[in-house]
Design an enzyme around this catalytic site. Structure first.
Site, PDB file in Angstrom:
ATOM      1  N   ALA A 147      -8.546  -0.935   0.741  1.00  0.00           N
ATOM      2  CA  ALA A 147      -8.040  -2.096   0.004  1.00  0.00           C
ATOM      3  C   ALA A 147      -8.019  -3.310   0.925  1.00  0.00           C
ATOM      4  O   ALA A 147      -8.017  -3.177   2.150  1.00  0.00           O
ATOM      5  CB  ALA A 147      -6.636  -1.806  -0.509  1.00  0.00           C
ATOM      6  N   CYS A 148      -8.015  -4.504   0.339  1.00  0.00           N
ATOM      7  CA  CYS A 148      -8.020  -5.711   1.167  1.00  0.00           C
ATOM      8  C   CYS A 148      -6.742  -5.773   1.991  1.00  0.00           C
ATOM      9  O   CYS A 148      -5.702  -5.216   1.623  1.00  0.00           O
ATOM     10  CB  CYS A 148      -8.205  -6.959   0.308  1.00  0.00           C
ATOM     11  SG  CYS A 148      -6.714  -7.610  -0.433  1.00  0.00           S
ATOM     12  N   LEU A 149      -6.822  -6.462   3.117  1.00  0.00           N
ATOM     13  CA  LEU A 149      -5.725  -6.459   4.078  1.00  0.00           C
ATOM     14  C   LEU A 149      -4.453  -7.095   3.530  1.00  0.00           C
ATOM     15  O   LEU A 149      -3.355  -6.792   4.001  1.00  0.00           O
ATOM     16  CB  LEU A 149      -6.160  -7.188   5.350  1.00  0.00           C
ATOM     17  CG  LEU A 149      -7.312  -6.532   6.126  1.00  0.00           C
ATOM     18  CD1 LEU A 149      -7.721  -7.408   7.303  1.00  0.00           C
ATOM     19  CD2 LEU A 149      -6.943  -5.138   6.599  1.00  0.00           C
ATOM     20  N   SER A 150      -4.566  -7.965   2.539  1.00  0.00           N
ATOM     21  CA  SER A 150      -3.363  -8.585   1.977  1.00  0.00           C
ATOM     22  C   SER A 150      -2.440  -7.563   1.329  1.00  0.00           C
ATOM     23  O   SER A 150      -1.238  -7.796   1.204  1.00  0.00           O
ATOM     24  CB  SER A 150      -3.749  -9.664   0.959  1.00  0.00           C
ATOM     25  OG  SER A 150      -4.493  -9.105  -0.111  1.00  0.00           O
ATOM     26  N   SER A 151      -2.988  -6.406   0.955  1.00  0.00           N
ATOM     27  CA  SER A 151      -2.166  -5.360   0.330  1.00  0.00           C
ATOM     28  C   SER A 151      -1.212  -4.708   1.323  1.00  0.00           C
ATOM     29  O   SER A 151      -0.367  -3.912   0.929  1.00  0.00           O
ATOM     30  CB  SER A 151      -3.061  -4.288  -0.297  1.00  0.00           C
ATOM     31  OG  SER A 151      -3.760  -3.567   0.710  1.00  0.00           O
TER      32      SER A 151
END
Length: 280
Positions: free
Chosen positions: A176-180
């Site tokens: 998943a993207c790092l913002s998650s």
């Protein structure tokens, strides 16, 4: 293990993609979008793969996606997206993914027009319909189709087909993207994303596969497979890990005893928040 049902789903997927004739594949390099790209390449359809690069996604993932697209012989573009300039995204509300995907699909829509492509497709699968996915609303708004989901393919079935079709990343862990990794309501910043990326890269170097480093301000909460606990508490490894995470800016380092859990940040959301975020 392949079954008649799985073969039927593969045939349906291939026929659906062939019928689209000219396809733009939103391609992250994960197993889902890789299978989608592979099967699309087996049809007469015109295919363009597009990968979005931004601070929310590690550069190593972009490079891996590029290599695989080249191996498949698919035309591939890497574009820069600018979700970090959107306050609605960086404020990190529960519907964060909606704002990111809306920006992405608007860009892909323009690319599709430019290249004469009829349909934009993404790698959402049948399991995703049971998860909290605000980004799926943006997909619907832009008419993006999800052929894996339409064929009823689950994550496990996708891995089986990817292995059957000799995709080298068939067993690649989800990314998943790092913002998650940042709790809802806490601002997403380049520094936080860089810290998470550096911490996870170090854990990968230790040989760990399924990992998440959750960013709780000065605290790094490590989610790994419980089978890896013994490795991380080994004196030498623990000291190197703690020193590295201190160097990149974390004050406290904790090991989550529940282990790796994809989407664990969603545990704080109430049913009402999930419902509102799904409708925006």
């Amino acid at each position: 293990m392949r079954t008649a049902d799985l073969d039927a789903k593969l045939e349906l997927l291939q026929n659906n993609l062939a019928g689209m004739e000219a396809i733009l594949v939103a391609y992250s390099g994960g197993v889902d979008s890789s299978l989608l790209l592979k099967v699309a390449s087996m049809t007469p359809a015109k295919v363009l793969a597009v990968t979005a690069a931004s601070p929310t996604y590690p550069q190593v993932e972009i490079e891996a996606a590029t290599r695989l697209a080249r191996e498949l012989g698919i035309q591939h573009l890497v574009i820069n997206t600018n979700e970090m300039a959107d306050p609605a995204f960086t404020a990190n509300p529960p519907e964060r993914c909606y704002h990111c995907k809306k920006e992405l699909f608007a860009t892909l829509q323009e690319l599709a027009r430019k290249h004469g492509l009829k349909v934009i497709v993404d790698g959402a699968n049948a399991d995703d319909s049971d998860d909290f996915r605000p980004g799926s609303l943006a997909a619907r708004e832009f008419g993006v189709r999800s052929p894996l989901q339409e064929a009823g393919l689950t994550k496990e079935e996708i891995r089986q087909l990817a292995r059957y079709l000799n995709l080298p990343n068939w067993d690649k862990p989800s990314m998943a993207c790092l913002s998650s990794r940042i709790p809802y309501g806490q601002a997403i910043t380049p520094k936080k994303l860089e810290q998470v990326a550096a911490a996870e890269a170090f854990l990968h170097q230790l040989g760990l596969r399924e990992i998440r480093v959750r960013h709780h301000g000065p605290i790094a909460r490590l989610e790994v497979n419980p089978a890896a606990f013994a490795l991380l508490i080994d004196t030498n490894v623990r000291e190197k890990l703690v020193n590295h995470l201190h160097e990149i800016g974390f004050t406290y380092i904790t090991l989550d005893l529940e282990g790796f859990r994809s989407g664990s940040m969603n545990a704080v959301l109430s049913p009402e928040e999930r419902a509102i975020s799904s409708k925006i």
